[in-house]
Motif scaffolding. Structure first.
Motif, PDB file in Angstrom:
ATOM      1  N   ASP A 199       8.204  67.348  92.086  1.00  0.00           N
ATOM      2  CA  ASP A 199       8.544  68.351  91.074  1.00  0.00           C
ATOM      3  C   ASP A 199      10.025  68.222  90.718  1.00  0.00           C
ATOM      4  N   ASP A 251       5.441  58.688  92.947  1.00  0.00           N
ATOM      5  CA  ASP A 251       5.122  59.872  92.145  1.00  0.00           C
ATOM      6  C   ASP A 251       6.374  60.465  91.521  1.00  0.00           C
ATOM      7  N   THR A 309       9.122  58.892  90.845  1.00  0.00           N
ATOM      8  CA  THR A 309       9.580  57.956  89.813  1.00  0.00           C
ATOM      9  C   THR A 309       8.818  58.172  88.521  1.00  0.00           C
ATOM     10  N   ALA A 310       7.508  58.313  88.619  1.00  0.00           N
ATOM     11  CA  ALA A 310       6.690  58.564  87.427  1.00  0.00           C
ATOM     12  C   ALA A 310       7.097  59.875  86.760  1.00  0.00           C
ATOM     13  N   ALA A 311       7.398  60.887  87.567  1.00  0.00           N
ATOM     14  CA  ALA A 311       7.806  62.182  87.015  1.00  0.00           C
ATOM     15  C   ALA A 311       9.145  62.064  86.292  1.00  0.00           C
ATOM     16  N   VAL A 327      10.439  59.317  84.898  1.00  0.00           N
ATOM     17  CA  VAL A 327      10.230  58.550  83.666  1.00  0.00           C
ATOM     18  C   VAL A 327       9.606  59.447  82.596  1.00  0.00           C
ATOM     19  N   ALA A 328       8.619  60.235  82.981  1.00  0.00           N
ATOM     20  CA  ALA A 328       7.959  61.134  82.030  1.00  0.00           C
ATOM     21  C   ALA A 328       8.929  62.169  81.469  1.00  0.00           C
ATOM     22  N   ALA A 329       9.856  62.632  82.326  1.00  0.00           N
ATOM     23  CA  ALA A 329      10.826  63.639  81.899  1.00  0.00           C
ATOM     24  C   ALA A 329      12.014  63.026  81.166  1.00  0.00           C
ATOM     25  N   GLY A 330      12.156  61.718  81.246  1.00  0.00           N
ATOM     26  CA  GLY A 330      13.258  61.050  80.566  1.00  0.00           C
ATOM     27  C   GLY A 330      14.599  61.205  81.248  1.00  0.00           C
ATOM     28  N   LEU A 356      15.336  52.932  78.546  1.00  0.00           N
ATOM     29  CA  LEU A 356      15.296  54.107  79.410  1.00  0.00           C
ATOM     30  C   LEU A 356      16.549  54.149  80.285  1.00  0.00           C
TER      31      LEU A 356
END
Length: 239
Positions: free
Chosen positions: A50, A91, A93-95, A97-100, A199
């Motif tokens: 989170d 997980d 890292t993915a969060a 990337v998704a949040a920028g 990114l």
């Protein structure tokens, strides 16, 4: 004004009775956090993915990623393979990337980023590669030169195009993840730094926190990351 909040995923392996390299990774975790704080950034150790309220993510060193995560050889000589650590690091890292939000990877952190973007790793570097672990099990740093690409985020923070760095890893990038570019390479071809041109991501395979590293070199990846964090925060404020 509050400092930007930077998440660092906790190290989940207990060094007691484990491979001595686990103890080393746990010990230098605090050194990585100190270099982040030196850039006027607030460090928060987290155990979930989170990232609400965070301005950046730092992925520190640690044990080996399970080769099954990238279609590698699961029989290869890996150490401290921890499914919970892999899950947390990938997980989060993915969060990010998704949040920028900006990401900095150090050693294992670079490898986590590469796997997260679909890349693969060399499970165990053959003898003779400059960054390979020595016969003591990787408890002593291997110092070697790295050529850093002109125009990269990292190069902007370094005094010279070739720097002498401290490494202690036995794995490396085999195939680059989608979108990642190599911005630092050792003389044997091992990729030692990566960035993403679109990114806010920068990562190094070496250990800038290693004792004996000159301050300008130790702080360079963290300064590049701090620039990305402040640029991202400014863009959020502009809306």
């Amino acid at each position: 004004m509050s400092l930007p909040r930077i998440a660092i995923p906790a190290r989940l392996s207990d060094a007691e009775g484990a491979d001595a390299r686990v103890g080393l990774a746990n010990a230098i975790f605090d050194d990585v956090a100190a270099l982040v704080r030196a850039e006027d950034l607030d460090v928060v150790v987290v155990r979930t993915a989170d990232l609400a309220g965070f301005d950046g993510l730092v992925l520190p060193g640690g044990g080996d990623i399970d080769p099954a995560r990238y279609g590698g050889d699961v029989s290869a000589p890996c150490y401290d393979v921890n499914p919970a650590q892999d899950e947390l690091d990938l997980d989060i890292t993915a969060a990010a990337v998704a949040a920028g939000i900006p990401i900095l990877g150090v050693c294992r952190g670079l490898q986590v980023l590469n796997v997260a973007f679909g890349g693969t790793l060399v499970e165990d570097l053959p003898g003779g590669h400059v960054p390979g672990a020595d016969e003591t099990g990787g408890l002593e740093w291997t110092w070697h030169p790295v050529a850093v690409s002109a125009g990269s985020r990292l190069a902007a923070e370094l005094p010279t195009a070739t720097v002498s760095v401290a490494s202690g890893h036995h794995q490396a990038i085999r195939d680059l993840g989608a979108g990642l570019i190599a911005t630092g390479v050792a003389h044997d071809g091992v990729i030692e730094a990566v960035e993403h041109p679109e990114l806010p991501i920068v990562a190094v395979q070496w250990h800038p926190e290693a004792e004996g590293t000159p301050l300008a070199l130790a702080s360079a990846p963290f300064a590049a990351f701090a620039d990305l964090v402040r640029a991202h925060s400014a863009s959020v404020l502009r809306g």
